[in-house]
Design an enzyme around this catalytic site. Structure first.
Site, PDB file in Angstrom:
ATOM      1  N   ASP A 116       4.304   5.800  -3.315  1.00  0.00           N
ATOM      2  CA  ASP A 116       2.880   5.762  -3.199  1.00  0.00           C
ATOM      3  C   ASP A 116       2.717   7.168  -2.111  1.00  0.00           C
ATOM      4  O   ASP A 116       1.898   8.169  -2.525  1.00  0.00           O
ATOM      5  CB  ASP A 116       2.106   4.790  -2.270  1.00  0.00           C
ATOM      6  CG  ASP A 116       1.843   3.482  -2.951  1.00  0.00           C
ATOM      7  OD1 ASP A 116       1.598   3.902  -4.377  1.00  0.00           O
ATOM      8  OD2 ASP A 116       1.697   2.598  -2.622  1.00  0.00           O
ATOM      9  N   HIS A 143      -2.629   4.680   1.746  1.00  0.00           N
ATOM     10  CA  HIS A 143      -3.202   5.707   1.098  1.00  0.00           C
ATOM     11  C   HIS A 143      -4.176   6.750   2.126  1.00  0.00           C
ATOM     12  O   HIS A 143      -4.099   7.806   1.979  1.00  0.00           O
ATOM     13  CB  HIS A 143      -3.976   5.360  -0.142  1.00  0.00           C
ATOM     14  CG  HIS A 143      -3.190   4.632  -0.880  1.00  0.00           C
ATOM     15  ND1 HIS A 143      -2.116   5.125  -1.662  1.00  0.00           N
ATOM     16  CD2 HIS A 143      -3.345   3.368  -1.681  1.00  0.00           C
ATOM     17  CE1 HIS A 143      -1.699   4.245  -2.476  1.00  0.00           C
ATOM     18  NE2 HIS A 143      -2.342   3.195  -2.418  1.00  0.00           N
TER      19      HIS A 143
HETATM   20 ZN   LIG Z   1       1.099   2.126  -5.245  1.00  0.00          ZN
END
Ligand SMILES: [Zn+2]
Length: 300
Positions: free
Chosen positions: A236, A259
């Site tokens: 990520d 995120h």
């Molecule tokens: Zn992910």
């Protein structure tokens, strides 16, 4: 000099959107030098959304981009595959507001890129070389960039779950190592959160086919790695940090990130023009960890 790359040919796949549960067609198409990574919504008359930090819109368990009324969600696994495989320029066509989740990892996207093959363009690639530390802290979550001669990530997670306490891993990003050690790591979620997400209209396409689901005492599916969770967090971070728009020469250190934190760092480093410079690298530098980049342009 290391040259920019694109795909050798177009390639397509279909899958479902994790949040919408709807079928999505995705095509990756070659693009010229300087084009960057752009999403094109064919269902919205071809509206384009550049994959850069200036277009980050939503951060609901995934990274979403928007350009005016056109948006695209869950971009991070595809961006991680493209950046780790050295694809600087590509047009990503979609008929839906969400990148398909595939198996919850980046492995299907790496496979597509490898099937299409890569092609060198005649323009040198610029790397963002970090010159001094940049950090973002939010409560007990922290992410920092430090100067380094290669792109490296150290990630630590610490969830209140028997499988997730204090996993930590350092990964030096290269195309082959990413394909083998990071790309297959799947997204994960907690069983107790699934119902809550569905009430918000999220994760409607989520299943044991595209996520590791954690109950109170363990995982409902078989893990691909003992530390699949921290590997996925590294995946990520690579995808979110690709929104900087240049491959980075930096050591990224993350403690309990997500995120929002990854993309906040991507924005902060670009705002601080004293913290980095753009450089080119000798063609073989990516194979020589101690290779010293050549400075060709300053950041400001
Ligand atoms: Zn992910």
């Amino acid at each position: 000099m290391t040259l920019q790359r694109t795909l050798r040919r177009s390639i397509s796949c279909t899958g479902i959107g994790l949040h919408s549960g709807k079928k999505v067609s995705l095509s990756l198409k070659p693009a010229p030098a300087g084009f960057g990574v752009r999403f094109r919504r064919n269902d919205l008359g071809g509206a384009e959304i550049p994959a850069d930090v200036g277009h980050v819109a939503t951060l609901n368990y995934a990274t979403g981009l928007a350009n005016g009324a056109a948006s695209v969600d869950t971009v991070e696994h595809l961006l991680a595959a493209l950046s780790s495989q050295g694809i600087d320029n590509v047009l990503v066509e979609l008929n839906h507001p969400e990148v398909p989740i595939m198996d919850g990892s980046a492995a299907p996207f790496v496979y597509l890129i490898q099937e299409a093959g890569t092609r060198r363009l005649s323009v040198p690639r610029k790397y963002l070389r970090v010159l001094r530390p940049v950090s973002v802290e939010r409560g007990d979550k922290r992410i920092s960039l430090y100067p380094a001669e290669q792109f490296k990530i150290t990630y630590t997670i610490s969830f209140d779950h028997v499988l997730l306490r204090n996993q930590s891993r350092t990964f030096v990003v290269s195309d082959e190592a990413f394909a083998q050690e990071i790309a297959p790591a799947r997204t994960f979620g907690f069983l107790k959160e699934v119902e809550m997400l569905r009430q918000q209209g999220l994760a409607l396409g989520g299943s044991l086919d595209n996520a590791v689901v954690l109950g109170e005492t363990g995982a409902l599916n078989t893990l691909r790695f003992d530390d699949e969770f921290v590997r996925h967090k590294i995946l990520d971070a690579i995808g979110d940090l690709a929104l900087v728009g240049y491959p980075m020469l930096a050591h990224v250190v993350v403690h309990r990130g997500g995120h929002a934190l990854h993309t906040a760092l991507a924005a902060k480093v670009l705002e601080d023009a004293e913290a980095w410079e753009l450089v080119e690298q000798a063609e073989d530098a990516e194979f020589v960890p101690s290779g010293v980049p050549v400075t060709v342009a300053s950041a400001n």
